[in-house]
Design a protein around this motif. Structure first.
Motif, short mmCIF file in Angstrom:
data_model
loop_
_atom_site.label_atom_id
_atom_site.label_comp_id
_atom_site.label_asym_id
_atom_site.label_seq_id
_atom_site.Cartn_x
_atom_site.Cartn_y
_atom_site.Cartn_z
N UNK A 142 0.83 -1.21 0.00
CA UNK A 142 0.00 0.00 0.00
C UNK A 142 0.87 1.26 0.00
N UNK A 143 1.97 1.22 0.73
CA UNK A 143 2.86 2.37 0.78
C UNK A 143 3.48 2.64 -0.60
N UNK A 144 3.88 1.58 -1.30
CA UNK A 144 4.42 1.75 -2.65
C UNK A 144 3.35 2.29 -3.60
N UNK A 145 2.12 1.77 -3.49
CA UNK A 145 1.02 2.27 -4.32
C UNK A 145 0.77 3.75 -4.04
N UNK A 146 0.87 4.14 -2.77
CA UNK A 146 0.67 5.54 -2.39
C UNK A 146 1.73 6.42 -3.06
N UNK A 147 2.98 6.00 -3.01
CA UNK A 147 4.06 6.79 -3.63
C UNK A 147 3.85 6.92 -5.14
N UNK A 148 3.47 5.81 -5.78
CA UNK A 148 3.25 5.84 -7.22
C UNK A 148 2.06 6.73 -7.58
N UNK A 149 1.00 6.67 -6.78
CA UNK A 149 -0.17 7.50 -7.05
C UNK A 149 0.17 8.98 -6.90
N UNK A 150 0.98 9.31 -5.90
CA UNK A 150 1.39 10.72 -5.72
C UNK A 150 2.23 11.16 -6.91
N UNK A 151 3.18 10.32 -7.31
CA UNK A 151 4.05 10.65 -8.45
C UNK A 151 3.23 10.83 -9.73
N UNK A 152 2.12 10.09 -9.85
CA UNK A 152 1.27 10.19 -11.04
C UNK A 152 0.22 11.28 -10.92
N UNK A 153 0.13 11.92 -9.76
CA UNK A 153 -0.83 13.00 -9.56
C UNK A 153 -2.26 12.52 -9.41
N UNK A 154 -2.46 11.32 -8.89
CA UNK A 154 -3.80 10.75 -8.74
C UNK A 154 -4.26 10.88 -7.28
#
Length: 177
Positions: A142-154
């Protein structure tokens, strides 16, 4: 130490298991594996019976502190471990709260807070019990998904992952405290 049994027993075998458990508690000495603990006069107990839709279920849960059975050196090591776990959990919770506050204002979390949550969770995982392995993996995902979502602006995905992280933290606290 962890001992777990899950198998089908007939009525008499099951009664025998409970009688053995009762004997250990009554005698004030509980052994499992190669350890023996003293049983206090008062025990925190949770007993549940329920019947629902043609199925009966019973749960028995009890606990007591085993600290008085530790020698002084082992007790100090355990106290030091608990203190380090507590401080790491406080850092994790602080970072999580900062991230949650940003989301309440419909803002992306600060990079420092994501870094603090990542670092504190990694420190926690290094000293956590191995029985937490699956929960730690879920948290990390979940933490990795959170980082990726932030990087993608979602932002909506960030909010979702933060909720999942919060749920995982609460469930871990319930399961492993």
């Amino acid at each position: 130490m962890k001992e777990y049994t899950e198998k089908k027993l007939n009525r008499k075998e099951m009664a025998k298991q409970f009688e053995e458990l009762a004997r250990r508690i009554r005698e004030g000495r509980f052994s499992a594996g190669n350890r023996v603990w003293s049983v206090p006069d008062e025990i925190d107990t949770n007993i549940r019976f329920k019947e629902k839709k043609g199925r009966f279920e019973a749960k028995l849960k009890f606990r007591w502190s085993t600290l008085k059975d530790y020698d002084q050196d082992s007790r100090k090591a355990l106290d030091d471990w608990r203190d380090s776990i507590k401080s790491i959990k406080k850092r994790m919770l602080g970072a999580y709260k900062n991230i949650s506050r940003a989301l309440k204002d419909h803002q992306f979390p600060e990079q420092e807070d994501l870094k603090a949550l990542t670092e504190s969770s990694q420190a926690f995982f290094k000293i956590a019990d191995s029985e937490m392995k699956d929960a730690m993996k879920e948290f990390t995902d979940h933490l990795e998904n959170l980082k990726q979502a932030k990087a993608s602006g979602l932002l909506n995905v960030v909010e979702h992952e933060v909720r999942d992280i919060g749920n995982r933290m609460r469930n871990c606290h319930r399961e492993f405290k």
